[in-house]
Design an enzyme around this catalytic site. Structure first.
Site, PDB file in Angstrom:
ATOM      1  N   HIS A 108       0.834  -1.192   0.000  1.00 30.76           N
ATOM      2  CA  HIS A 108       0.000   0.000   0.000  1.00 30.76           C
ATOM      3  C   HIS A 108       0.876   1.251   0.000  1.00 30.76           C
ATOM      4  O   HIS A 108       1.923   1.293   0.642  1.00 30.76           O
ATOM      5  CB  HIS A 108      -0.928   0.000   1.212  1.00 30.76           C
ATOM      6  CG  HIS A 108      -2.127   0.869   1.020  1.00 30.76           C
ATOM      7  ND1 HIS A 108      -2.081   2.245   1.134  1.00 30.76           N
ATOM      8  CD2 HIS A 108      -3.403   0.568   0.692  1.00 30.76           C
ATOM      9  CE1 HIS A 108      -3.278   2.748   0.888  1.00 30.76           C
ATOM     10  NE2 HIS A 108      -4.106   1.755   0.618  1.00 30.76           N
ATOM     11  N   HIS A 109       0.387   2.280  -0.697  1.00 27.35           N
ATOM     12  CA  HIS A 109       1.143   3.533  -0.782  1.00 27.35           C
ATOM     13  C   HIS A 109       1.273   4.205   0.585  1.00 27.35           C
ATOM     14  O   HIS A 109       2.153   5.048   0.792  1.00 27.35           O
ATOM     15  CB  HIS A 109       0.456   4.484  -1.771  1.00 27.35           C
ATOM     16  CG  HIS A 109       1.421   5.252  -2.625  1.00 27.35           C
ATOM     17  ND1 HIS A 109       2.612   5.767  -2.136  1.00 27.35           N
ATOM     18  CD2 HIS A 109       1.386   5.610  -3.938  1.00 27.35           C
ATOM     19  CE1 HIS A 109       3.250   6.398  -3.107  1.00 27.35           C
ATOM     20  NE2 HIS A 109       2.531   6.317  -4.208  1.00 27.35           N
ATOM     21  N   ALA A 110       0.438   3.840   1.534  1.00 29.91           N
ATOM     22  CA  ALA A 110       0.568   4.386   2.884  1.00 29.91           C
ATOM     23  C   ALA A 110       1.825   3.879   3.577  1.00 29.91           C
ATOM     24  O   ALA A 110       2.280   4.474   4.552  1.00 29.91           O
ATOM     25  CB  ALA A 110      -0.659   4.010   3.726  1.00 29.91           C
TER      26      ALA A 110
END
Length: 485
Positions: A139-141
């Site tokens: 995930h980009h988080a």
């Protein structure tokens, strides 16, 4: 306690069933280099041993009560590798078409937010069973382009039988906080936000003033909301389509040297040429140039210690309105110099500073309303697509003993910009990964095929301008003259 930065959390709030915010990678492996014969069980166990105790792989999200602040990371005490590393096999004949079809399906599946936000799918049967492919999702988080590349490289070694590189020494899981402490911290954070806003308002105002001055002088970067509309600039769906290709990094470097430009200038020029050809074939080429959003790492300039994402962005016109590839490159080099100077004049932490004001509930509701009302089709186009150029390993790497022969990054696509092109250097090659919303670009291969053709055209144009052999011919001659390994 490890709180997500505002920028990291924003990628959670931006996510919808159609706008998935994970970063993917297609890693093609040659198992012939492995010290022991390949088996999925052994590879899964080896990955398990390497990721255990590494927070980036073993932490999960915990929401703050009532959504008053950004979530925090906590250790997943029930971490199970079988929930993250899966096994698949390609249908016959197990070629490129079958691989990208399967990868497109996997890219369209959301990550389970109740677990650590990553997956690996080990795909067997590629090229008649001679190759194994690992499809990764993070995930980009949890990562940006550079940190994601570094994270994968930490699972790799420089020799087939060597130990993987050190895994982020010193990084530890943060202390877990109770609900009462989280609520108290969230209330305090909300109370101090006006002070934070006042502190960053003055630098932002100065930045706007400088931008206006640069625009008047003709030295500003390209402005958003000035892009022409194309068939891939609208509301996206959750379907994805993927294509990949390779370029010779030596040829790109020769072009860079011959023209006094940069590798990034050449990459953007090739992307502009490929997009021009793609749109011309469909009688969709707009009169004005396409506009790309180009993520820029500010990891070295940032004053912030925390947060996985340390990026800013600049906007670049791709010269799709210019037919001659060498003229396009020269224009690109000049505009990129202005864009970099403009970007450097803005605080490296500006995007991260303002992202702290992203409210968990209202941000998510706004994104869903934006998609539901199809607003991307009603206002001026912000940008046509995202293009990233990520530095990769300059030498051969081995993943669990298998040599990496292809490392294709794939970023997210957004409402209003349904195509993402990401390029990564890898042991003398440039691996190009293209991902698109299937409804926006049904046949992504029609775009991908133009990248090597554009490199040939640009190489010939450079040679014609200097009356020398083309960079492509020079690179081939160097390879012929090298003694066999």
């Amino acid at each position: 306690m490890d709180r997500l930065s505002g920028l990291d959390a924003s990628f959670l709030y931006l996510e919808t069933p159609a706008q998935l915010m994970h970063v993917c990678g297609l890693i093609v492996l040659d198992p012939a280099t492995m010290p022991a014969p390949y088996s999925f069980g052994a590879m899964q166990e080896a990955i398990d041993q390497q990721v255990k105790g590494v927070p980036a792989f073993t932490r999960k999200l915990r929401r703050v009560p009532m959504g008053l602040d950004h979530p925090i990371w906590v250790r997943d005490k029930q971490f199970d590798i079988e929930r993250h590393v899966h096994r698949l096999a390609l249908p016959s004949p197990g070629g490129y078409a079958e691989l990208v079809s399967l990868a497109s399906h996997l890219a369209a599946l959301p990550l389970d937010r109740s677990r650590p936000l990553w997956e690996m799918w080990v795909i067997e049967g590629y090229e008649g069973g001679d190759k194994v492919v690992v499809f990764t999702k993070m995930h980009h988080a949890t990562v940006d382009g550079v940190s994601g590349s570094n994270l994968i490289s930490h699972l790799c070694a420089l020799e087939p039988d060597a130990e993987p590189m050190a895994l982020m020494a010193g990084e530890k899981h943060g202390r877990e906080a109770g609900a009462r402490e989280l609520l108290g911290r969230a209330v305090l954070a909300n109370l101090t936000r006006p002070v934070h806003a006042a502190r960053i308002l003055a630098p932002t105002a100065k930045g706007v003033t400088r931008t206006i001055s640069r625009a008047r002088a003709g030295t500003a970067m390209a402005a958003p909301l000035t892009a022409p509309r194309t068939s891939f600039n609208g509301t996206i769906t959750g379907h994805r389509t993927i294509g990949v290709t390779d370029l010779d990094l030596e040829v790109v470097r020769d072009i860079k040297t011959a023209t006094g430009t940069t590798v990034n200038d050449v990459v953007l020029t090739l992307a502009g040429g490929a997009l021009r050809a793609y749109l011309e074939e469909r009688d969709e080429l707009p009169d004005s140039s396409l506009l790309a959003s180009v993520p820029v790492s500010v990891r070295e300039q940032s004053r912030r210690d925390g947060g996985a994402n340390k990026v800013s962005t600049l906007f670049a016109r791709l010269g799709t309105d210019v037919e001659d590839p060498l003229e396009r490159l020269q224009d690109m080099a000049q505009s990129n110099r202005h864009a970099k100077e403009h970007h450097n004049a803005i605080s490296a932490d500006a995007l991260q500073d303002w992202a702290e004001f992203a409210a968990p509930r209202t941000f998510g509701l706004a994104v869903r309303a934006y998609a539901g009302l199809r607003l991307a089709e009603k206002h001026p186009v912000v940008h046509n697509l995202v293009i990233s150029n990520v530095p990769g390993p300059p030498m051969p790497l081995f993943f669990m003993g298998a040599q990496i022969i292809g490392l294709y990054p794939l970023g997210p696509v957004f409402h209003g910009a349904g195509v993402n092109i990401t390029v990564m250097s890898n042991d003398g090659r440039l691996n190009v990964g293209v991902i698109a919303c299937r409804e926006s670009m049904p046949d992504v291969e029609s775009l991908v095929k133009h990248f090597p053709l554009e490199l040939e055209r640009l190489s010939q144009a450079v040679a014609a301008a200097s009356d020398e052999a083309t960079p492509l011919e020079k690179a081939r001659a160097r390879k012929r003259s090298k003694p066999p390994a």
